[in-house]
Design an enzyme around this catalytic site. Structure first.
Site, short mmCIF file in Angstrom:
data_model
loop_
_atom_site.label_atom_id
_atom_site.label_comp_id
_atom_site.label_asym_id
_atom_site.label_seq_id
_atom_site.Cartn_x
_atom_site.Cartn_y
_atom_site.Cartn_z
N SER A 56 5.98 57.58 34.17
CA SER A 56 7.36 57.47 34.59
C SER A 56 8.18 58.53 33.86
O SER A 56 7.76 59.67 33.74
CB SER A 56 7.87 56.05 34.33
OG SER A 56 9.16 55.88 34.83
N ASN A 70 -7.84 56.14 31.35
CA ASN A 70 -8.62 56.93 32.29
C ASN A 70 -7.76 57.47 33.43
O ASN A 70 -6.56 57.23 33.49
CB ASN A 70 -9.79 56.11 32.81
CG ASN A 70 -10.91 56.07 31.81
OD1 ASN A 70 -11.64 57.04 31.67
ND2 ASN A 70 -11.05 54.97 31.10
N HIS A 97 11.15 45.60 43.66
CA HIS A 97 12.28 45.67 44.58
C HIS A 97 12.97 44.31 44.64
O HIS A 97 12.31 43.27 44.66
CB HIS A 97 11.81 46.04 45.99
CG HIS A 97 11.23 47.42 46.06
ND1 HIS A 97 12.02 48.54 46.08
CD2 HIS A 97 9.96 47.85 46.11
CE1 HIS A 97 11.24 49.62 46.14
NE2 HIS A 97 9.98 49.21 46.15
N ALA A 145 -12.16 43.87 36.87
CA ALA A 145 -11.85 44.85 37.91
C ALA A 145 -11.18 44.19 39.11
O ALA A 145 -11.61 43.14 39.58
CB ALA A 145 -13.11 45.58 38.35
N THR A 150 -0.37 38.20 37.19
CA THR A 150 0.98 37.78 37.55
C THR A 150 1.61 36.89 36.50
O THR A 150 2.81 36.65 36.54
CB THR A 150 0.97 37.02 38.89
OG1 THR A 150 0.13 35.86 38.76
CG2 THR A 150 0.47 37.90 40.02
N LYS A 151 0.80 36.36 35.57
CA LYS A 151 1.28 35.47 34.50
C LYS A 151 0.68 35.92 33.18
O LYS A 151 -0.38 36.54 33.15
CB LYS A 151 0.88 34.03 34.79
CG LYS A 151 1.55 33.49 36.04
CD LYS A 151 1.20 32.05 36.29
CE LYS A 151 1.95 31.61 37.54
NZ LYS A 151 1.43 30.44 38.14
#
Length: 171
Positions: A56, A70, A97, A145, A150-151
């Site tokens: 970023s 990697n 978003h 993998a 999400t938590k």
């Protein structure tokens, strides 16, 4: 102006240097630039930074010592601890978003405020893992993998799946 220049040099030159499998010293050049110029990580000969690692603009990115990152990794924002392994094609997200108003197209609702995830020391993120904003991945954890985290994850967990679920504890 100066910040744009140093980031332009990263994305124009260091980001695109060949994989260290082909030109071994390119890994060290990237680590040097990210640590000494961008100041996102401490310099260490044990650190590993491959090509195509998106950082970023660096505002919400902090990388610990002796990490291995990697190729093709996308880091929108994160606090990454020491001795972390990040496999190819991982995405670490810090915002999303906005989508609460169904009367306005999602693309016109803007983005959420940054909420960088925290990846504690000695974590291994497997190939193609996605880490969502705001989660904490506890020390010594392994994320298999393709998992989508999400938590938050307790230390020394082995997680896998979509969404990521506990497979077993390492301790």
């Amino acid at each position: 102006m100066y910040q744009k220049l140093i980031w332009g040099v990263y994305y124009g030159i260091f980001y695109n240097l060949p994989h260290s499998r082909f030109v071994p010293f390119t890994r060290a050049l990237r680590v040097w630039y990210v640590s000494k110029v961008l100041k996102l990580m401490p310099y260490s000969k044990n650190s590993f930074l491959e090509y195509n690692v998106y950082l970023s603009n660096g505002k919400n990115v902090e990388i610990g010592a002796d990490c291995q990152i990697n190729e093709n990794v996308f880091i929108q924002g994160a606090k990454i601890g020491n001795n972390v392994l990040i496999a190819p094609n991982v995405a670490i997200l810090s915002n999303s978003h906005n989508h609460n108003n169904i009367e306005i197209p999602i693309r016109n609702q803007g983005e959420s405020d940054p909420n960088p995830p925290i990846i504690e020391d000695d974590v291994w993120l497997g190939r193609n893992v996605v880490v969502m904003p705001g989660v904490v991945i506890g020390k010594g954890s392994i994320i298999g993998a393709g998992a989508v985290v999400t938590k938050s994850v307790v230390p020394y967990s082995v997680m896998g799946g979509v969404p990521a679920k506990l497979i077993k504890m390492r301790k």
